[in-house]
Design an enzyme around this catalytic site. Structure first.
Site, PDB file in Angstrom:
ATOM      1  N   TYR A 136     114.390 -25.223 141.231  1.00  0.00           N
ATOM      2  CA  TYR A 136     115.792 -25.193 140.955  1.00  0.00           C
ATOM      3  C   TYR A 136     115.959 -24.420 139.685  1.00  0.00           C
ATOM      4  CZ  TYR A 136     115.197 -28.843 137.529  1.00  0.00           C
ATOM      5  OH  TYR A 136     114.998 -29.892 136.495  1.00  0.00           O
TER       6      TYR A 136
ATOM      7  N   TYR B 282     119.947 -23.790 131.040  1.00  0.00           N
ATOM      8  CA  TYR B 282     118.744 -23.348 131.799  1.00  0.00           C
ATOM      9  C   TYR B 282     118.526 -21.786 131.470  1.00  0.00           C
ATOM     10  CZ  TYR B 282     119.043 -27.899 134.236  1.00  0.00           C
ATOM     11  OH  TYR B 282     119.195 -29.119 134.395  1.00  0.00           O
TER      12      TYR B 282
ATOM     13  N   ASP C 199     117.846 -36.523 130.161  1.00  0.00           N
ATOM     14  CA  ASP C 199     117.802 -35.223 130.907  1.00  0.00           C
ATOM     15  C   ASP C 199     117.748 -34.240 129.735  1.00  0.00           C
ATOM     16  OD1 ASP C 199     117.874 -33.989 133.696  1.00  0.00           O
ATOM     17  OD2 ASP C 199     119.687 -32.975 132.489  1.00  0.00           O
TER      18      ASP C 199
ATOM     19  N   HIS D 199     116.337 -40.779 138.675  1.00  0.00           N
ATOM     20  CA  HIS D 199     116.709 -39.899 137.344  1.00  0.00           C
ATOM     21  C   HIS D 199     117.587 -40.696 136.564  1.00  0.00           C
ATOM     22  CE1 HIS D 199     116.691 -36.448 135.002  1.00  0.00           C
ATOM     23  NE2 HIS D 199     117.685 -36.058 135.369  1.00  0.00           N
TER      24      HIS D 199
END
Length: 324
Positions: free
Chosen positions: A150, A230, A101, A295
């Site tokens: 998201y 992010y 990730d 995931h």
């Protein structure tokens, strides 16, 4: 688990919590969102038994590591700098590297910027995406998936934290971990993460003890540190312009689950299997797509993932020069 050692290392202006076990060539494991060193618990124990020194930090902003308040403190250069400082503090010259990730994104960039510190890389879930000189990443996601995607929803400081706070932390973590929907996650504000359904039961690979560990740590620390990765995406894009066009030149194996949302983003399968990834990662040697796996593959199928990692790294073990 009680054999795993926990220490705090000063690096790049922060204190970083590090879990480690074993002796021998060093493997550095990097976690993602919303995750912790703990996601690599199975691999730490397995690789210690296989004759490696396995190390898994809580990355900046997570768990028992420091979490600077500003989003500007979470660029990819900050995170790579933390890891270089960690290796220097531990007296480790080169490592075998594993990422998942966000940890995979960091791993790609560690190999890009400091290939001299990496023997080989096994990356999972997130492919290397070369820097697009024309479009900032958040703008690209917004154009592709809309404002409810998201990553776009994560941009406004405080907004998602407030949404998350309306859900029990353990339930929220469980929703993230057990999702089997491979479609791009778009969460309208009217629904929010608070409106997502709870799974009927925990899968066999995720125990109540696991959920409690995550719940306790994120209840203490909060999610802002992880969300700031992010929020710094566009700033990272600006700062990494000097590396535009460079290839990643370390030996690589890539693993992904076929139910992973990252694998099902439009164009990703073609990019992986039709030569696009190989163009930017010329020493890519193996690609593994795990069937029926989501995931969080390293937790869902820990033994299989360990076997994949071990089988790849043992080919390069004689080149390894640093150990603890």
């Amino acid at each position: 688990m009680e054999k795993i050692e926990h220490t705090t290392i000063s690096t790049n202006g922060i204190n970083m919590h590090v879990a480690s076990i074993g002796s021998g060539p060093v493997i550095l494991f990097l976690h993602g969102f919303p995750d912790l060193w703990y996601s690599w618990r199975h691999q730490l124990l397995s690789f210690a038994a296989l004759g490696y020194r396995a190390i898994a930090p809580d990355l900046r902003g997570y768990g028992d590591s420091d979490a600077p308040p500003s989003r500007e403190s979470y660029t990819i250069l900050h995170i790579v700098g933390d890891l270089v400082g960690l290796l220097n503090s531990l007296g480790v010259d080169r490592v075998f590297l594993v990422g998942h990730d966000w940890g995979a994104i960091v791993a790609w960039w560690l190999c890009m910027i400091r290939p001299d510190r990496v023997n080989a890389l096994v990356n999972t879930s997130v492919v290397f995406n070369p820097r697009n000189p024309s479009v900032k990443p958040v703008d690209a996601f917004r154009a592709l998936f809309g404002d409810d995607y998201y990553i776009c929803r994560f941009q406004e400081p405080g907004e998602i934290e407030e949404d998350f706070a309306q859900v029990d932390t353990k339930k929220l973590i469980t929703r993230f971990f057990v999702s089997r929907n491979p479609r791009p996650p778009c969460i309208p504000k009217s629904v929010g993460f608070r409106g997502l359904p709870d799974p009927p039961s925990l899968p066999a690979w995720l125990t109540e003890q696991d959920v409690s560990y995550y719940g306790d740590k994120f209840s203490q620390k909060g999610f802002t540190g992880g969300l700031n990765y992010y929020r710094a995406l566009n700033l990272s894009w600006e700062l990494t312009a000097p590396w535009a066009g460079l290839q990643i030149k370390v030996p690589v194996k890539f693993i992904v689950g076929d139910l992973d949302i990252t694998y099902n983003i439009p164009g990703t399968k073609e990019y992986i299997h039709e030569g696009g990834l190989k163009k930017h990662v010329p020493f890519l040697q193996e690609v593994v797509v795990m069937e029926g796996v989501g995931h969080f593959l390293h937790q869902e199928k820990p033994d299989e993932v360990t076997d994949h990692i071990y089988g790849f790294f043992k080919k390069f073990r004689t080149r390894e020069t640093a150990s603890l």
